[in-house]
Design a protein around this motif. Sequence first.
Motif, PDB file in Angstrom:
ATOM      1  N   ALA A 287      39.729  26.192  24.495  1.00 12.59           N
ATOM      2  CA  ALA A 287      40.529  27.178  24.688  1.00 12.59           C
ATOM      3  C   ALA A 287      39.806  28.339  25.331  1.00 12.59           C
ATOM      4  O   ALA A 287      40.526  28.872  26.464  1.00 12.59           O
ATOM      5  CB  ALA A 287      41.288  27.665  23.597  1.00 12.59           C
ATOM      6  N   LEU A 288      38.769  28.790  25.148  1.00 18.12           N
ATOM      7  CA  LEU A 288      37.946  29.757  25.732  1.00 18.12           C
ATOM      8  C   LEU A 288      37.536  29.321  27.123  1.00 18.12           C
ATOM      9  O   LEU A 288      37.617  30.227  27.862  1.00 18.12           O
ATOM     10  CB  LEU A 288      36.658  29.900  24.847  1.00 18.12           C
ATOM     11  CG  LEU A 288      36.727  30.619  23.530  1.00 18.12           C
ATOM     12  CD1 LEU A 288      35.539  31.000  22.881  1.00 18.12           C
ATOM     13  CD2 LEU A 288      37.323  32.106  23.903  1.00 18.12           C
ATOM     14  N   GLY A 289      37.018  27.941  27.349  1.00 18.57           N
ATOM     15  CA  GLY A 289      36.992  27.641  28.750  1.00 18.57           C
ATOM     16  C   GLY A 289      38.066  27.630  29.474  1.00 18.57           C
ATOM     17  O   GLY A 289      37.975  27.935  30.574  1.00 18.57           O
ATOM     18  N   LEU A 290      39.216  27.233  29.003  1.00 22.33           N
ATOM     19  CA  LEU A 290      40.292  27.248  29.869  1.00 22.33           C
ATOM     20  C   LEU A 290      40.729  28.607  30.232  1.00 22.33           C
ATOM     21  O   LEU A 290      41.191  28.850  31.474  1.00 22.33           O
ATOM     22  CB  LEU A 290      41.725  26.518  29.062  1.00 22.33           C
ATOM     23  CG  LEU A 290      42.685  26.158  29.890  1.00 22.33           C
ATOM     24  CD1 LEU A 290      42.364  25.388  31.277  1.00 22.33           C
ATOM     25  CD2 LEU A 290      43.768  25.534  29.123  1.00 22.33           C
ATOM     26  N   ILE A 291      40.663  29.757  29.290  1.00 24.97           N
ATOM     27  CA  ILE A 291      40.886  31.035  29.539  1.00 24.97           C
ATOM     28  C   ILE A 291      39.884  31.386  30.629  1.00 24.97           C
ATOM     29  O   ILE A 291      40.342  32.287  31.379  1.00 24.97           O
ATOM     30  CB  ILE A 291      40.711  31.639  28.289  1.00 24.97           C
ATOM     31  CG1 ILE A 291      41.936  31.302  27.366  1.00 24.97           C
ATOM     32  CG2 ILE A 291      41.032  33.277  28.647  1.00 24.97           C
ATOM     33  CD1 ILE A 291      42.144  32.003  25.984  1.00 24.97           C
ATOM     34  N   GLY A 292      38.567  31.092  30.480  1.00 26.49           N
ATOM     35  CA  GLY A 292      37.831  31.676  31.195  1.00 26.49           C
ATOM     36  C   GLY A 292      38.052  31.179  32.907  1.00 26.49           C
ATOM     37  O   GLY A 292      37.633  31.985  33.903  1.00 26.49           O
ATOM     38  N   GLU A 293      38.285  29.808  32.854  1.00 24.82           N
ATOM     39  CA  GLU A 293      38.838  29.305  34.205  1.00 24.82           C
ATOM     40  C   GLU A 293      39.756  30.381  34.911  1.00 24.82           C
ATOM     41  O   GLU A 293      39.817  30.737  36.210  1.00 24.82           O
ATOM     42  CB  GLU A 293      39.414  27.917  34.254  1.00 24.82           C
ATOM     43  CG  GLU A 293      39.559  27.183  35.460  1.00 24.82           C
ATOM     44  CD  GLU A 293      38.447  26.896  36.000  1.00 24.82           C
ATOM     45  OE1 GLU A 293      38.477  26.756  37.378  1.00 24.82           O
ATOM     46  OE2 GLU A 293      37.405  26.862  35.755  1.00 24.82           O
ATOM     47  N   TYR A 294      40.786  30.331  34.035  1.00 24.13           N
ATOM     48  CA  TYR A 294      41.953  31.470  34.819  1.00 24.13           C
ATOM     49  C   TYR A 294      41.318  32.985  35.154  1.00 24.13           C
ATOM     50  O   TYR A 294      41.451  33.347  36.191  1.00 24.13           O
ATOM     51  CB  TYR A 294      43.025  31.491  33.726  1.00 24.13           C
ATOM     52  CG  TYR A 294      43.906  30.487  33.834  1.00 24.13           C
ATOM     53  CD1 TYR A 294      44.899  30.411  34.898  1.00 24.13           C
ATOM     54  CD2 TYR A 294      43.861  29.430  33.080  1.00 24.13           C
ATOM     55  CE1 TYR A 294      45.918  29.237  35.170  1.00 24.13           C
ATOM     56  CE2 TYR A 294      44.861  28.303  32.952  1.00 24.13           C
ATOM     57  CZ  TYR A 294      45.843  28.196  34.152  1.00 24.13           C
ATOM     58  OH  TYR A 294      46.675  27.234  34.273  1.00 24.13           O
ATOM     59  N   ILE A 295      40.350  33.258  34.069  1.00 27.58           N
ATOM     60  CA  ILE A 295      39.811  34.686  34.331  1.00 27.58           C
ATOM     61  C   ILE A 295      38.955  34.410  35.693  1.00 27.58           C
ATOM     62  O   ILE A 295      38.985  35.528  36.662  1.00 27.58           O
ATOM     63  CB  ILE A 295      39.089  35.216  33.212  1.00 27.58           C
ATOM     64  CG1 ILE A 295      40.091  35.469  31.871  1.00 27.58           C
ATOM     65  CG2 ILE A 295      38.446  36.480  33.404  1.00 27.58           C
ATOM     66  CD1 ILE A 295      39.331  35.833  30.844  1.00 27.58           C
ATOM     67  N   GLY A 296      38.451  33.649  35.762  1.00 29.14           N
ATOM     68  CA  GLY A 296      37.369  33.325  36.887  1.00 29.14           C
ATOM     69  C   GLY A 296      38.248  33.396  38.428  1.00 29.14           C
ATOM     70  O   GLY A 296      38.010  33.879  39.302  1.00 29.14           O
ATOM     71  N   LYS A 297      39.493  32.714  38.183  1.00 28.59           N
ATOM     72  CA  LYS A 297      40.308  32.630  39.342  1.00 28.59           C
ATOM     73  C   LYS A 297      40.832  34.266  39.771  1.00 28.59           C
ATOM     74  O   LYS A 297      40.652  34.529  40.957  1.00 28.59           O
ATOM     75  CB  LYS A 297      41.288  31.798  39.224  1.00 28.59           C
ATOM     76  CG  LYS A 297      40.947  30.293  39.270  1.00 28.59           C
ATOM     77  CD  LYS A 297      42.460  29.293  39.118  1.00 28.59           C
ATOM     78  CE  LYS A 297      41.888  27.940  38.955  1.00 28.59           C
ATOM     79  NZ  LYS A 297      41.416  27.339  40.635  1.00 28.59           N
ATOM     80  N   VAL A 298      41.195  34.751  38.811  1.00 27.42           N
ATOM     81  CA  VAL A 298      41.472  36.197  39.009  1.00 27.42           C
ATOM     82  C   VAL A 298      40.343  37.034  39.515  1.00 27.42           C
ATOM     83  O   VAL A 298      40.425  37.821  40.280  1.00 27.42           O
ATOM     84  CB  VAL A 298      42.214  36.951  37.654  1.00 27.42           C
ATOM     85  CG1 VAL A 298      42.150  38.531  37.664  1.00 27.42           C
ATOM     86  CG2 VAL A 298      43.079  36.238  37.010  1.00 27.42           C
ATOM     87  N   TYR A 299      39.129  36.986  39.068  1.00 23.45           N
ATOM     88  CA  TYR A 299      37.866  37.441  39.593  1.00 23.45           C
ATOM     89  C   TYR A 299      37.657  37.178  41.075  1.00 23.45           C
ATOM     90  O   TYR A 299      37.320  38.172  41.947  1.00 23.45           O
ATOM     91  CB  TYR A 299      36.804  36.881  38.911  1.00 23.45           C
ATOM     92  CG  TYR A 299      35.256  37.405  39.170  1.00 23.45           C
ATOM     93  CD1 TYR A 299      34.981  38.730  39.037  1.00 23.45           C
ATOM     94  CD2 TYR A 299      34.682  36.632  39.830  1.00 23.45           C
ATOM     95  CE1 TYR A 299      33.692  39.160  39.490  1.00 23.45           C
ATOM     96  CE2 TYR A 299      33.327  37.057  40.082  1.00 23.45           C
ATOM     97  CZ  TYR A 299      32.719  38.240  40.156  1.00 23.45           C
ATOM     98  OH  TYR A 299      31.556  38.845  40.438  1.00 23.45           O
ATOM     99  N   LYS A 300      37.646  36.156  41.470  1.00 23.78           N
ATOM    100  CA  LYS A 300      37.692  35.494  42.952  1.00 23.78           C
ATOM    101  C   LYS A 300      38.562  36.169  43.737  1.00 23.78           C
ATOM    102  O   LYS A 300      38.504  36.543  44.744  1.00 23.78           O
ATOM    103  CB  LYS A 300      37.903  34.047  42.860  1.00 23.78           C
ATOM    104  CG  LYS A 300      36.454  33.480  42.607  1.00 23.78           C
ATOM    105  CD  LYS A 300      36.614  31.773  42.503  1.00 23.78           C
ATOM    106  CE  LYS A 300      35.383  30.878  42.168  1.00 23.78           C
ATOM    107  NZ  LYS A 300      35.831  29.457  42.360  1.00 23.78           N
TER     108      LYS A 300
END
Length: 337
Positions: A287-300
């Motif tokens: 779950a943390l990895g998946l949430i991090g993936e979405y946060i990374g997309k927002v960051y980009k």
Amino acid sequence: MKPQLLTIVVPCYNEEDVLPETVRRLSQVLSGLMKEQLISAESRMLFVDDGSRDRTWELIEQFHQTNPYVTGLKLAKNAGHQNALLAGLTAAKTVSDCVISIDADLQDDVDVMREFVIQFLAGYDVVYGVRQSRSADTWLKRTTAQGFYRLMHAMGVNIRYNHADYRLMSKRALEALGRFQEVNLFLRGIVPLIGFPSTEVYYNRHERFAGESKYPLKKMLAFAFEGITSFSVTPIRFVTLTGFAIFALSLLAFVYAIAGKLWGTTVSGWTSLILSIWFIGGVQLLALGLIGEYIGKVYKEVKRRPLYVVEKEMLLTPASTAYRQAAAAVQPAKRQV
């Protein structure tokens, strides 16, 4: 109606083995369409070198000198297939009435471009090239590809089944595409969002003419994950549902433990406890990895860095009279480097 100016955009990455044949076949297609007066004599091919490490750009420059149809765009570094394709579409839309995108490997049938153009002239802004079947694929590739399309549809993403990036887009469709300022680019999902009239043209896919595939299984899986997370929040919702499911199971386990205590049937042991800890810990990390993936997309998206940087370009304008005259006389089948 006067003949329309067509540009064929071809992203390339280490395609020196197949490029001469690609130029020859696409030149024949352009020449034939011009003879039928379906497209303008100013039509051309635009090869986008996506940071190749072989002689791809050198060959593009040579063909530019000998073949009046050939133009080129060189990116400063490898930006990825989708970004290279977008670079070509962006460069082509300023001078083109319509643009066809196709990979350089000649697996997509170039002969159906005529039908693409006919459908465009009939009023369609987007014409999708769709494979008739996947019988020539290996079992693994066919199964994973079909699973990807089904998964995308299940998550609410509107993409064409068995369609890659072989398509025609009108000038106004390209202008609409330009208003999508996404950094996490997945053109197969973005193009249907435009909403302009569209249709499909079916064709049989061939084996790669030469060279090696640029999409091994690892890249295919990464591309699929990029598409899923760029167009759907269903994975995040799935994590929420998993949390509720584990909570419900924990309540059942609690009731079972209390009942066992009251009835005196409890059995001491650490196996079930350790397995439960590992299971819940794994779900938490997932779950943390998946949430991090979405946060990374927002960051980009927030950083707004350019998707690509153009190092060199060899583009033609509609005013290139000398090239237009040479194009009418060229014999592509005899042109070689």
